[in-house]
Design a protein around this motif. Structure first.
Motif, PDB file in Angstrom:
ATOM      1  N   LEU A  58       0.980  -8.660  -4.950  1.00  0.00           N
ATOM      2  CA  LEU A  58       1.817  -7.609  -4.386  1.00  0.00           C
ATOM      3  C   LEU A  58       1.726  -6.320  -5.201  1.00  0.00           C
ATOM      4  CD1 LEU A  58       4.952  -9.760  -3.468  1.00  0.00           C
ATOM      5  CD2 LEU A  58       3.146  -8.937  -1.938  1.00  0.00           C
ATOM      6  N   LEU A  59       1.647  -6.448  -6.523  1.00  0.00           N
ATOM      7  CA  LEU A  59       1.484  -5.264  -7.365  1.00  0.00           C
ATOM      8  C   LEU A  59       0.136  -4.595  -7.126  1.00  0.00           C
ATOM      9  CD1 LEU A  59       3.047  -6.454 -10.743  1.00  0.00           C
ATOM     10  CD2 LEU A  59       3.815  -4.523  -9.363  1.00  0.00           C
ATOM     11  N   ALA A  60      -0.908  -5.402  -6.963  1.00  0.00           N
ATOM     12  CA  ALA A  60      -2.229  -4.839  -6.676  1.00  0.00           C
ATOM     13  C   ALA A  60      -2.204  -4.062  -5.364  1.00  0.00           C
ATOM     14  CB  ALA A  60      -3.276  -5.947  -6.628  1.00  0.00           C
ATOM     15  N   HIS A  61      -1.535  -4.621  -4.363  1.00  0.00           N
ATOM     16  CA  HIS A  61      -1.407  -3.913  -3.094  1.00  0.00           C
ATOM     17  C   HIS A  61      -0.626  -2.612  -3.274  1.00  0.00           C
ATOM     18  CE1 HIS A  61      -2.014  -7.708  -0.382  1.00  0.00           C
ATOM     19  NE2 HIS A  61      -3.137  -7.279  -0.923  1.00  0.00           N
ATOM     20  N   ARG A  62       0.447  -2.681  -4.035  1.00  0.00           N
ATOM     21  CA  ARG A  62       1.285  -1.494  -4.246  1.00  0.00           C
ATOM     22  C   ARG A  62       0.483  -0.372  -4.913  1.00  0.00           C
ATOM     23  NH1 ARG A  62       6.430  -2.820  -7.718  1.00  0.00           N
ATOM     24  NH2 ARG A  62       6.389  -4.712  -6.434  1.00  0.00           N
ATOM     25  N   ALA A  63      -0.297  -0.732  -5.934  1.00  0.00           N
ATOM     26  CA  ALA A  63      -1.115   0.266  -6.633  1.00  0.00           C
ATOM     27  C   ALA A  63      -2.200   0.823  -5.720  1.00  0.00           C
ATOM     28  CB  ALA A  63      -1.745  -0.365  -7.873  1.00  0.00           C
ATOM     29  N   MET A  64      -2.800  -0.050  -4.918  1.00  0.00           N
ATOM     30  CA  MET A  64      -3.857   0.367  -4.003  1.00  0.00           C
ATOM     31  C   MET A  64      -3.328   1.364  -2.969  1.00  0.00           C
ATOM     32  SD  MET A  64      -6.174  -2.124  -1.581  1.00  0.00           S
ATOM     33  CE  MET A  64      -6.283  -3.321  -2.908  1.00  0.00           C
ATOM     34  N   LEU A  65      -2.174   1.055  -2.381  1.00  0.00           N
ATOM     35  CA  LEU A  65      -1.616   1.935  -1.354  1.00  0.00           C
ATOM     36  C   LEU A  65      -1.193   3.278  -1.941  1.00  0.00           C
ATOM     37  CD1 LEU A  65       0.481  -0.645   0.694  1.00  0.00           C
ATOM     38  CD2 LEU A  65      -1.741   0.343   1.284  1.00  0.00           C
ATOM     39  N   ARG A  66      -0.654   3.252  -3.146  1.00  0.00           N
ATOM     40  CA  ARG A  66      -0.281   4.515  -3.809  1.00  0.00           C
ATOM     41  C   ARG A  66      -1.510   5.404  -3.987  1.00  0.00           C
ATOM     42  NH1 ARG A  66      -0.151   5.808  -9.600  1.00  0.00           N
ATOM     43  NH2 ARG A  66       1.266   7.555  -9.985  1.00  0.00           N
ATOM     44  N   ASP A  67      -2.610   4.802  -4.466  1.00  0.00           N
ATOM     45  CA  ASP A  67      -3.815   5.595  -4.694  1.00  0.00           C
ATOM     46  C   ASP A  67      -4.449   6.046  -3.386  1.00  0.00           C
ATOM     47  OD1 ASP A  67      -4.155   6.207  -7.306  1.00  0.00           O
ATOM     48  OD2 ASP A  67      -5.650   4.678  -7.752  1.00  0.00           O
ATOM     49  N   LEU A  68      -4.397   5.212  -2.363  1.00  0.00           N
ATOM     50  CA  LEU A  68      -4.923   5.644  -1.073  1.00  0.00           C
ATOM     51  C   LEU A  68      -4.193   6.881  -0.572  1.00  0.00           C
ATOM     52  CD1 LEU A  68      -5.401   2.155   0.566  1.00  0.00           C
ATOM     53  CD2 LEU A  68      -7.211   3.877   0.318  1.00  0.00           C
ATOM     54  N   ASP A  69      -2.877   6.884  -0.699  1.00  0.00           N
ATOM     55  CA  ASP A  69      -2.096   8.043  -0.255  1.00  0.00           C
ATOM     56  C   ASP A  69      -2.470   9.281  -1.052  1.00  0.00           C
ATOM     57  OD1 ASP A  69      -0.692   6.730   1.729  1.00  0.00           O
ATOM     58  OD2 ASP A  69       1.034   6.272   0.464  1.00  0.00           O
ATOM     59  N   ARG A  70      -2.510   9.152  -2.367  1.00  0.00           N
ATOM     60  CA  ARG A  70      -2.718  10.365  -3.152  1.00  0.00           C
ATOM     61  C   ARG A  70      -4.178  10.817  -3.155  1.00  0.00           C
ATOM     62  NH1 ARG A  70      -1.688   9.268  -9.516  1.00  0.00           N
ATOM     63  NH2 ARG A  70      -3.140   7.545  -9.846  1.00  0.00           N
ATOM     64  N   CYS A  71      -5.138   9.894  -3.035  1.00  0.00           N
ATOM     65  CA  CYS A  71      -6.542  10.300  -2.950  1.00  0.00           C
ATOM     66  C   CYS A  71      -6.823  10.986  -1.619  1.00  0.00           C
ATOM     67  CB  CYS A  71      -7.464   9.096  -3.135  1.00  0.00           C
ATOM     68  SG  CYS A  71      -7.570   8.511  -4.842  1.00  0.00           S
ATOM     69  N   ALA A  72      -6.270  10.444  -0.529  1.00  0.00           N
ATOM     70  CA  ALA A  72      -6.455  11.082   0.777  1.00  0.00           C
ATOM     71  C   ALA A  72      -5.810  12.459   0.798  1.00  0.00           C
ATOM     72  CB  ALA A  72      -5.873  10.203   1.873  1.00  0.00           C
ATOM     73  N   ALA A  73      -4.616  12.573   0.214  1.00  0.00           N
ATOM     74  CA  ALA A  73      -3.929  13.868   0.182  1.00  0.00           C
ATOM     75  C   ALA A  73      -4.696  14.870  -0.676  1.00  0.00           C
ATOM     76  CB  ALA A  73      -2.507  13.691  -0.350  1.00  0.00           C
ATOM     77  N   LEU A  74      -5.232  14.407  -1.804  1.00  0.00           N
ATOM     78  CA  LEU A  74      -6.002  15.286  -2.687  1.00  0.00           C
ATOM     79  C   LEU A  74      -7.238  15.814  -1.971  1.00  0.00           C
ATOM     80  CD1 LEU A  74      -6.476  16.347  -5.661  1.00  0.00           C
ATOM     81  CD2 LEU A  74      -7.930  14.329  -5.946  1.00  0.00           C
TER      82      LEU A  74
END
Length: 211
Positions: A9-25
Motif C-alpha cells: 500500500l505504501l508503494a502504491h501511495r508513493a507511486m500515485l504521488r509521483d505520477l501526479d506530480r510528474c504529470a503536472a511538472l
C-alpha cells in the motif's frame, strides 16, 4: 489471516504521488527550454521512476501472484491485472524515450507530457482495481510468515534504494515510521534519517518550489 500488506500500500501511495506530480511538472514545462542541469535531472528522475514502476509490477507478477494463486486457489483470477502490467511496459518505454530526448534537447516535448498524463490515469485505475481485489485476498489467505517472505524476496531483488526509500518515507504517517523503526532497528532508523537528505536536494532541482 490478519496481516496488513502495508509495504504494498505504501508503494502504491508513493507511486500515485509521483505520477501526479510528474504529470503536472511535464504539463507545466512542456515547450519551455530548461537549463541543462535541470533538464538532465528531470530526465534522470523520470527514468528512475519508470524503472521503479516496472520493478513493482514485475515483482507482483513473479513473486506475489504465485503466492496468491497457491494460497487462494479458485478464489483468485489475476489475468486482468497481469494484462494491465503487460500494457504498462510500452507506456514506460515511451516515457523513457521522451526522457532521453529531454536530456538532449533540454525541452519537455508535449508528447512526453501527454504520455505522463496517460500513464497517471492508467496506473491510478489499475491500482484502484488491484487494491479492491488483491488486498482482501492477501489479508484472508496469505499468512504473516508467507507475506514476510514475499516482502523479503522483493527487497532482495529491489530497485534503487536511494530512490525508493525516500519516496516511501514521504508518504508514510508518523505511526508507520515508528513501526518501521521498531521492526527494522538501527539500520532502518539510519535509512530514515540519512537517505532523504540528498533526495530532497534532487527533488528541489527536479520539481522546484512546486514539488
Amino acid at each position: 489471516m490478519h496481516n496488513e500488506p502495508n509495504g504494498l500500500l505504501l508503494a502504491h501511495r508513493a507511486m500515485l504521488r509521483d505520477l501526479d506530480r510528474c504529470a503536472a511538472l511535464a504539463a507545466r514545462l512542456a515547450g519551455t527550454p530548461l537549463e541543462r542541469r535541470r533538464a538532465t535531472a528531470v530526465a534522470a528522475y523520470l527514468t528512475d521512476f519508470c524503472d521503479s514502476i516496472h520493478h513493482h509490477h514485475s515483482a507482483e507478477d513473479q513473486v506475489l501472484w504465485p503466492v496468491l494463486e497457491r494460497s487462494a486457489g479458485a478464489h483468485v483470477d489475476l489475468t486482468e491485472l497481469s494484462d494491465d502490467h503487460a500494457e504498462l511496459d510500452p507506456k514506460l518505454d515511451r516515457i523513457r524515450a521522451g526522457a532521453a530526448a529531454l536530456r538532449e534537447t533540454r525541452t519537455v516535448a508535449p508528447e512526453l507530457a501527454a504520455d505522463l498524463a496517460d500513464l497517471r490515469d492508467t496506473v491510478r485505475e489499475h491500482v484502484t482495481d488491484e487494491e479492491r481485489t488483491v488486498v482482501p485476498l492477501i489479508k484472508r489467505y496469505v499468512s504473516d510468515e508467507e507475506w514476510n517472505r514475499v516482502e523479503a524476496t522483493i527487497r532482495r531483488h529491489g530497485g534503487k534504494m536511494s530512490f525508493e526509500v525516500p519516496r516511501i518515507l514521504a508518504v508514510s504517517t508518523g505511526a508507520e515510521l515508528d513501526e518501521a523503526r521498531r521492526e527494522g532497528g538501527i539500520p532502518v532508523a539510519l535509512m530514515i534519517k540519512l537517505l532523504p537528505v540528498p533526495f530532497r536536494r534532487r527533488e528541489a532541482l527536479v520539481f522546484g518550489a512546486a514539488r
